[in-house]
Design an enzyme around this catalytic site. Structure first.
Site, mmCIF file in Angstrom:
data_model
loop_
_atom_site.group_PDB
_atom_site.id
_atom_site.type_symbol
_atom_site.label_atom_id
_atom_site.label_comp_id
_atom_site.label_asym_id
_atom_site.label_seq_id
_atom_site.Cartn_x
_atom_site.Cartn_y
_atom_site.Cartn_z
ATOM 1 N N ASN A 1 -4.448 10.998 -1.511
ATOM 2 C CA ASN A 1 -5.169 9.778 -1.139
ATOM 3 C C ASN A 1 -6.647 9.913 -1.493
ATOM 4 O O ASN A 1 -7.246 10.973 -1.321
ATOM 5 C CB ASN A 1 -4.994 9.499 0.362
ATOM 6 C CG ASN A 1 -5.606 8.161 0.743
ATOM 7 O OD1 ASN A 1 -6.804 8.070 0.986
ATOM 8 N ND2 ASN A 1 -4.788 7.137 0.756
ATOM 9 N N SER A 2 -7.216 8.826 -1.955
ATOM 10 C CA SER A 2 -8.598 8.855 -2.464
ATOM 11 C C SER A 2 -9.614 9.245 -1.402
ATOM 12 O O SER A 2 -10.730 9.671 -1.742
ATOM 13 C CB SER A 2 -8.969 7.485 -3.019
ATOM 14 O OG SER A 2 -8.057 7.104 -3.991
ATOM 15 N N SER B 1 0.821 -1.214 0.000
ATOM 16 C CA SER B 1 0.000 0.000 0.000
ATOM 17 C C SER B 1 0.854 1.261 0.000
ATOM 18 O O SER B 1 1.758 1.414 0.828
ATOM 19 C CB SER B 1 -0.884 -0.028 1.252
ATOM 20 O OG SER B 1 -1.252 1.281 1.628
ATOM 21 N N GLY B 2 0.521 2.175 -0.887
ATOM 22 C CA GLY B 2 1.226 3.458 -0.915
ATOM 23 C C GLY B 2 0.981 4.241 0.363
ATOM 24 O O GLY B 2 1.905 4.827 0.935
ATOM 25 N N LEU B 3 -0.278 4.224 0.809
ATOM 26 C CA LEU B 3 -0.616 4.929 2.046
ATOM 27 C C LEU B 3 0.199 4.372 3.209
ATOM 28 O O LEU B 3 0.785 5.126 4.001
ATOM 29 C CB LEU B 3 -2.122 4.757 2.337
ATOM 30 C CG LEU B 3 -2.594 5.227 3.707
ATOM 31 C CD1 LEU B 3 -2.466 6.734 3.833
ATOM 32 C CD2 LEU B 3 -4.048 4.791 3.955
ATOM 33 N N ARG C 1 -6.302 1.433 -12.162
ATOM 34 C CA ARG C 1 -7.246 1.798 -11.097
ATOM 35 C C ARG C 1 -8.083 2.996 -11.545
ATOM 36 O O ARG C 1 -7.534 4.043 -11.913
ATOM 37 C CB ARG C 1 -6.455 2.097 -9.834
ATOM 38 C CG ARG C 1 -7.220 2.780 -8.739
ATOM 39 C CD ARG C 1 -6.438 2.680 -7.454
ATOM 40 N NE ARG C 1 -6.777 3.702 -6.504
ATOM 41 C CZ ARG C 1 -6.208 3.807 -5.302
ATOM 42 N NH1 ARG C 1 -5.271 2.934 -4.937
ATOM 43 N NH2 ARG C 1 -6.557 4.769 -4.483
ATOM 44 N N LYS D 1 0.064 12.556 -6.262
ATOM 45 C CA LYS D 1 -1.282 12.060 -5.967
ATOM 46 C C LYS D 1 -1.775 12.521 -4.596
ATOM 47 O O LYS D 1 -0.986 12.954 -3.725
ATOM 48 C CB LYS D 1 -1.310 10.523 -6.059
ATOM 49 C CG LYS D 1 -0.377 9.774 -5.130
ATOM 50 C CD LYS D 1 -0.787 9.632 -3.689
ATOM 51 C CE LYS D 1 -2.139 9.056 -3.484
ATOM 52 N NZ LYS D 1 -2.098 7.592 -3.386
ATOM 53 N N ASP E 1 1.229 -0.708 -5.058
ATOM 54 C CA ASP E 1 0.426 0.489 -5.293
ATOM 55 C C ASP E 1 1.376 1.521 -5.914
ATOM 56 O O ASP E 1 2.182 2.137 -5.224
ATOM 57 C CB ASP E 1 -0.110 0.961 -3.939
ATOM 58 C CG ASP E 1 -0.906 2.240 -4.039
ATOM 59 O OD1 ASP E 1 -1.038 2.768 -5.155
ATOM 60 O OD2 ASP E 1 -1.395 2.700 -2.997
ATOM 61 N N ASP F 1 0.861 10.490 2.210
ATOM 62 C CA ASP F 1 0.558 9.727 0.996
ATOM 63 C C ASP F 1 0.345 10.699 -0.169
ATOM 64 O O ASP F 1 -0.704 10.721 -0.797
ATOM 65 C CB ASP F 1 -0.698 8.867 1.263
ATOM 66 C CG ASP F 1 -1.010 7.916 0.123
ATOM 67 O OD1 ASP F 1 -0.103 7.646 -0.689
ATOM 68 O OD2 ASP F 1 -2.160 7.450 0.054
ATOM 69 N N GLU G 1 -3.135 4.500 -10.838
ATOM 70 C CA GLU G 1 -4.462 5.124 -10.770
ATOM 71 C C GLU G 1 -4.515 6.355 -11.669
ATOM 72 O O GLU G 1 -3.487 7.034 -11.869
ATOM 73 C CB GLU G 1 -4.794 5.481 -9.321
ATOM 74 C CG GLU G 1 -3.870 6.498 -8.684
ATOM 75 C CD GLU G 1 -3.992 6.547 -7.154
ATOM 76 O OE1 GLU G 1 -3.739 5.512 -6.497
ATOM 77 O OE2 GLU G 1 -4.327 7.626 -6.633
ATOM 78 N N HIS H 1 -12.454 1.782 -7.603
ATOM 79 C CA HIS H 1 -12.362 2.252 -6.223
ATOM 80 C C HIS H 1 -13.603 3.065 -5.873
ATOM 81 O O HIS H 1 -14.174 3.745 -6.738
ATOM 82 C CB HIS H 1 -11.106 3.116 -6.051
ATOM 83 C CG HIS H 1 -10.601 3.148 -4.644
ATOM 84 N ND1 HIS H 1 -11.076 2.330 -3.651
ATOM 85 C CD2 HIS H 1 -9.635 3.906 -4.053
ATOM 86 C CE1 HIS H 1 -10.446 2.574 -2.526
ATOM 87 N NE2 HIS H 1 -9.560 3.531 -2.729
ATOM 88 N N ASP I 1 0.639 4.322 -7.244
ATOM 89 C CA ASP I 1 0.035 5.661 -7.281
ATOM 90 C C ASP I 1 -0.296 6.041 -8.731
ATOM 91 O O ASP I 1 -0.897 5.260 -9.437
ATOM 92 C CB ASP I 1 0.955 6.688 -6.611
ATOM 93 C CG ASP I 1 1.086 6.417 -5.109
ATOM 94 O OD1 ASP I 1 0.166 5.776 -4.558
ATOM 95 O OD2 ASP I 1 2.085 6.824 -4.508
HETATM 96 C C1 SPV Z 1 -3.412 2.504 -0.554
HETATM 97 O O1 SPV Z 1 -3.495 1.541 0.195
HETATM 98 O O2 SPV Z 1 -2.483 3.287 -0.553
HETATM 99 C C2 SPV Z 1 -4.473 2.746 -1.521
HETATM 100 C C3 SPV Z 1 -5.785 2.310 -1.213
HETATM 101 O O3 SPV Z 1 -4.228 3.324 -2.535
HETATM 102 S S1 SPV Z 1 -6.623 3.623 -0.603
HETATM 103 O O4 SPV Z 1 -5.898 4.189 0.492
HETATM 104 O O5 SPV Z 1 -7.890 3.049 -0.262
HETATM 105 O O6 SPV Z 1 -6.781 4.610 -1.651
HETATM 106 MG MG MG Z 2 -2.519 4.361 -2.493
#
Ligand code: SPV
Ligand code: MG
Length: 555
Positions: free
Chosen positions: A133-134, A57-59, A169, A131, A96, A69, A125, A200, A98
């Site tokens: 975070n979503s 996971s990027g986050l 994504r 980026k 991930d 993130d 994505e 997502h 990004d």
């Molecule tokens: C991550 O885990 O970094 C993601 C998923 O991209 S989310 O945080 O849900 O966007």
């Molecule tokens: Mg991410």
């Protein structure tokens, strides 16, 4: 039959690459899962838990590095973390990526590097670099479709592993652009060569992603991240035909909660007393790090010095049917007791007692016995043979100073010290307080032992006690104790036990014999004295649900 020692993380000797295994997960007709990890340790824990793949996971990676993130960590810094994760595990990683860390050219570089590093795939994505975070804010700008398709093509053209996966994504739902836009993008990304789509959503229900899946169908695998719609039963995802569900950040969040709790408590109490026993032992840390593999390598590559090493052979082939559904998918030695498999606890005790090489005899659901830095041998006839036959499978490992134990027992660490210090080539630990176990009803008492004399309990009593015989048929009024399921052999003792195994094999009694039969035969043979170490309670074996409750209290 011996499986060579494999440090956790060393690639399995299989031709199937990690990328191919990730591709198989994406294309699997069943719903599969990826679990989040953010460094080498969490990646190992994900593998150990039985997951088939990892979501890097990027986050989580950013947060673990102490940054946001928002692409604050450079892509090569992420790559370095990924390298540790890949080295530490044998399951595939989906990274991930990004927004691809730049434009198409950055995606090309990244994909080539990821292939070099043995990463299974990348997810990119359709947002803008850097980026966001979503789950932050509303209406995040989306990438131009053609520009993003260029990134997909550039990534696919740059992979050096033919099975490397690129997951596209779609953030249209996140940004509030609606289903039609999400489907338009899905179509374009699929046509550009994406191996799978990740749709997502940040809605609290799965309605959006279900609508997408219903409209998209099965034209390419669809991946979901149910972080926000976590209350939706997994069966709904399965029924809808999603390919993979990503549990995206839960190891990071678990670590934050646990670390906060422990830091605050130690700060408040200015003491470790309150947290010891609540946190992983240092032994577990070494085990997770694979220190035993290093010890094994040192034995192989360094000139030998110091005392000869201690070994252990653990018998863990049986299912433990009395535990019912708990052993439906794993042998009883792998049942969790307060968050850890029994066998791991037993091994930690052995390690603390100076045991280096641990060989586990597996049988029922052998693949579940996947602890790092153990040797395994398999008794594939476990269903129709007994313990002596299992021990025979490990006969090559009966060398030097060697402990033999059932794989489902727990005992206090000092028993091991006493066993090691006891005189004799074969020493069996016998519980002199067995009648109390019988009274407490915690366990049906079996494995009774007749010894040369009863336990005196006297401080001054050093006279040796020897075994006459052990068996389930020993009348309680003739028994002096219950065998704990633990014995120690010297090198000569090992030779003697191997001799009995050979004799049993020759006369046809081996397949059905128990360890009680084996030690009784050794004792009766007269050539090797079987010494008894009397102990007083403080151990247990796990045969049924009541034992499991006791095991939880024992720790
Ligand atoms: C991550 O885990 O970094 C993601 C998923 O991209 S989310 O945080 O849900 O966007
Ligand atoms: Mg991410």
């Amino acid at each position: 039959m011996t499986t060579p020692l494999r440090p956790l993380g060393a690639a399995e000797p299989a031709e199937i690459t990690k990328a191919a295994r990730l591709a198989a997960l994406l294309r699997s007709p069943r719903l599969e899962f990826l679990m989040e990890a953010h460094d080498g340790m969490s990646a190992k824990i994900v593998e150990e838990a039985g997951f088939k793949g990892i979501w890097a996971s990027g986050l989580s990676i950013a947060t673990a590095l102490g940054v946001r993130d928002n692409n604050e960590a450079s892509w090569t810094q992420v790559l370095e973390v990924l390298e540790f994760m890949a080295d530490a595990t044998s399951i595939p990683i989906l990274v991930d990526g990004d927004t691809g860390w730049g434009n198409f050219n950055n995606v090309r570089r990244a994909v080539a590097k990821l292939c070099q590093r043995g990463i299974g795939g990348i997810c990119i994505e359709d947002k803008l670099f850097p980026k966001t975070n979503s789950f932050i804010g509303e209406g995040q700008p989306l990438a131009d479709i053609d520009e993003f398709c260029g990134k997909i093509k550039a990534g696919k053209d740059s992979q050096t592993d033919p099975d490397f996966c690129l997951v596209a994504r779609i953030e249209a739902l996140i940004s509030g652009w609606g289903l039609d836009e999400a489907l338009r993008r899905a179509e374009a990304y699929h046509a550009a060569g994406a191996d799978a789509l990740l749709i997502h959503s940040k809605m609290p229900t799965a309605d959006e992603v279900l609508a997408f899946k219903g409209a998209w169908g099965d034209r390419a695998p669809v991946v979901i991240v149910p972080t926000k719609y976590h209350t939706t039963p997994t069966s709904v995802f399965r029924q809808a035909g999603f390919s993979v569900a990503i549990w995206a950040n839960h190891n990071l969040r678990a670590a934050i909660t646990a670390m906060r709790e422990v830091s605050r408590r130690i700060q408040r109490e200015e003491s470790l007393v309150g947290v010891e026993g609540q946190v992983a032992s240092v032994g577990e840390v070494f085990e997770l790090a694979g220190n035993d593999e290093l010890a094994e390598a040192e034995r192989r590559y360094l000139p030998s010095s110091g005392p000869p090493e201690r070994r252990a052979v653990l018998l863990a082939a049986s299912r433990g049917a009395a535990l019912g559904p708990l052993t439906a998918d794993r042998p009883k030695c792998m049942i969790d007791v307060r968050g850890e498999p029994l066998l791991r606890r037993l091994i930690a005790t052995l390690r603390e007692g100076g045991v280096g090489e641990v060989t586990v005899v597996r049988g029922y659901r052998k693949e579940m016995i996947n602890l790092p830095s153990i040797r395994t041998v398999d008794n594939d006839l476990y269903a129709v043979t007994g313990e002596a036959a299992s021990l025979a499978c490990a006969a090559d490992h009966l060398q030097g100073d060697c402990v033999i134990a059932y794989g489902d027992i727990l005992f206090r660490h000092h028993y091991l010290d006493q066993l090691m210090a006891a005189d004799g080539d074969v020493v069996v630990a016998v519980d002199a307080l067995w009648r109390q176990r019988a009274v407490s009803g915690s366990d049906p008492v079996r494995d009774l032992a007749v010894c040369s004399r009863p336990f005196s309990g006297s401080y001054l009593d050093d006279d040796p006690v020897t075994l006459v015989r052990m068996g389930n048929d020993v009348p309680p009024d003739r028994a002096h104790g219950e065998w704990v399921g633990l014995a120690r052999l010297s090198d000569r003792g090992c030779a003697a036990v191997r001799g009995v195994i050979e004799a049993m094999a020759a006369d046809g009694t081996l397949p059905k014999a128990s360890l009680l039969d084996l030690f009784s035969r050794l004792a009766a043979g007269g050539e090797t004295t079987v010494r008894v170490l009397y102990v007083a309670g403080q151990w247990l074996d796990v045969d049924d649900a009541a034992d499991l409750v006791h095991a939880g209290q024992f720790l």
